[in-house]
Design a protein around this motif. Structure first.
Motif, PDB file in Angstrom:
ATOM      1  N   UNK A  55       0.961  -1.210  -0.051  1.00  0.00           N
ATOM      2  CA  UNK A  55      -0.185   0.035   0.026  1.00  0.00           C
ATOM      3  C   UNK A  55       0.839   1.062  -0.034  1.00  0.00           C
ATOM      4  N   UNK A  56       1.731   1.117   0.807  1.00  0.00           N
ATOM      5  CA  UNK A  56       2.751   2.389   0.911  1.00  0.00           C
ATOM      6  C   UNK A  56       3.606   2.554  -0.392  1.00  0.00           C
ATOM      7  N   UNK A  57       3.757   1.443  -1.188  1.00  0.00           N
ATOM      8  CA  UNK A  57       4.619   1.437  -2.505  1.00  0.00           C
ATOM      9  C   UNK A  57       3.628   2.236  -3.531  1.00  0.00           C
ATOM     10  N   UNK A  58       2.384   1.965  -3.368  1.00  0.00           N
ATOM     11  CA  UNK A  58       1.379   2.462  -4.401  1.00  0.00           C
ATOM     12  C   UNK A  58       1.061   3.757  -4.182  1.00  0.00           C
ATOM     13  N   UNK A  59       1.175   4.041  -3.038  1.00  0.00           N
ATOM     14  CA  UNK A  59       0.958   5.702  -2.750  1.00  0.00           C
ATOM     15  C   UNK A  59       1.983   6.531  -3.466  1.00  0.00           C
ATOM     16  N   UNK A  60       3.094   5.964  -3.857  1.00  0.00           N
ATOM     17  CA  UNK A  60       4.003   6.859  -4.176  1.00  0.00           C
ATOM     18  C   UNK A  60       3.400   7.492  -5.697  1.00  0.00           C
ATOM     19  N   UNK A  61       4.107   8.552  -6.071  1.00  0.00           N
ATOM     20  CA  UNK A  61       3.546   9.048  -7.667  1.00  0.00           C
ATOM     21  C   UNK A  61       4.084   8.443  -8.656  1.00  0.00           C
ATOM     22  N   UNK A  62       3.851   8.525  -9.751  1.00  0.00           N
ATOM     23  CA  UNK A  62       4.338   7.941 -10.723  1.00  0.00           C
ATOM     24  C   UNK A  62       5.932   8.408 -10.908  1.00  0.00           C
ATOM     25  N   UNK A  96       9.480  -8.822 -14.977  1.00  0.00           N
ATOM     26  CA  UNK A  96       8.586  -7.624 -15.623  1.00  0.00           C
ATOM     27  C   UNK A  96       7.704  -6.824 -14.279  1.00  0.00           C
ATOM     28  N   UNK A  97       7.884  -5.664 -14.415  1.00  0.00           N
ATOM     29  CA  UNK A  97       7.199  -4.952 -13.131  1.00  0.00           C
ATOM     30  C   UNK A  97       5.894  -5.031 -13.297  1.00  0.00           C
ATOM     31  N   UNK A  98       5.306  -5.168 -11.785  1.00  0.00           N
ATOM     32  CA  UNK A  98       3.813  -5.476 -11.568  1.00  0.00           C
ATOM     33  C   UNK A  98       3.609  -4.686 -10.231  1.00  0.00           C
ATOM     34  N   UNK A  99       2.484  -4.047  -9.966  1.00  0.00           N
ATOM     35  CA  UNK A  99       2.217  -3.672  -8.770  1.00  0.00           C
ATOM     36  C   UNK A  99       3.014  -2.647  -8.046  1.00  0.00           C
ATOM     37  N   UNK A 100       3.533  -1.729  -9.117  1.00  0.00           N
ATOM     38  CA  UNK A 100       4.483  -0.631  -8.722  1.00  0.00           C
ATOM     39  C   UNK A 100       5.809  -0.809  -8.221  1.00  0.00           C
TER      40      UNK A 100
END
Length: 232
Positions: A55-62, A96-100
């Motif tokens: 969750x913390x990782x996905x809160x980062x901006x692109x 292959x990158x997934x989920x941030x």
């Protein structure tokens, strides 16, 4: 958590299992653990930490994730150059990158152009070690388990000399909190010779411990956007 687990926390100083994908086997449990109740407490704790860290990782901006990916690629490029002559003539397994996760695909293409054989891991048999199939910038990817793009079935199978392990969490003593499926554990245990394994993660995902169980295998090196954070 149980009182027994709290006691275990006080006397333990270890970390997590290398795994590959979160949704694979949520009931994943190591029957070789010496205390089944303790192992289940650890599994519950790890599941909660995975949820928090993802969750913390996905809160980062692109933009923030892009900056982290660029920094990580720079550190990784230097390590490969210093230790492995840029991985030329070697089999380099990426992801292959997934989920941030940090996106290292530009570096994968760069290594391919420089003479490395680049591979990607995929699940071909449930509850078995991963298979590594060759990837090139021209590979037509197909959808694998959990909709992750993977090389097609006719891509050659290879054995990695160097393998990247994406991290949900990590510790300074070289252990990895993965996604909880157990695939990376099985793979490292099965490969002989074992590849040089580099964990790739976010600096903010450091944990003091993840309470390793008998199946846990520490990584050779852990890398974040801050540089090398652990090495054996």
């Amino acid at each position: 958590m149980s009182d027994d687990f709290e006691s275990f926390r006080c006397r333990s100083g270890f970390s997590s299992p290398p795994c590959y994908a979160a949704e694979v086997a949520p009931e994943y449990f190591d029957p070789l653990a010496t205390d089944p109740e303790q192992a289940r407490d650890v599994a519950r704790w790890r599941k909660a930490e995975r949820t928090r860290l993802r969750a913390a990782r996905l809160e980062l901006s692109v933009a923030e994730r892009n900056d982290i990916g660029v920094a990580l690629a720079g550190h990784l490029r230097q390590i490969l150059q210093d230790r492995f002559d840029g991985a030329r003539g070697m089999v380099f397994s990426a992801y292959w990158p997934i989920k941030g996760e940090p996106d290292l695909r530009p570096l994968m293409a760069e290594l391919h152009d420089a003479g490395a054989t680049v591979a990607l891991p995929l699940v071909e048999t449930k509850a078995a070690p991963l298979t590594f199939r060759r990837w090139t910038p021209d590979t037509r990817m197909v959808r694998g388990d959990w909709n992750i793009p993977v090389p097609p079935p006719d891509a050659p199978i290879v054995t990695p000399d160097i393998a990247l392990a994406p991290l949900v969490g990590w510790t300074a003593d070289g252990y990895r909190l993965g996604y909880g499926g157990g695939y990376f554990d099985r793979t490292l245990a099965a490969l002989d010779p074992k590849p040089f394994v580099i964990g790739i993660g976010f600096e903010a995902a450091e944990l003091p411990t993840i309470y390793p169980q008998p199946h846990d295998i520490p990584l050779d090196l852990i890398l974040t956007e801050a540089g090398v954070r652990s090495q054996r």
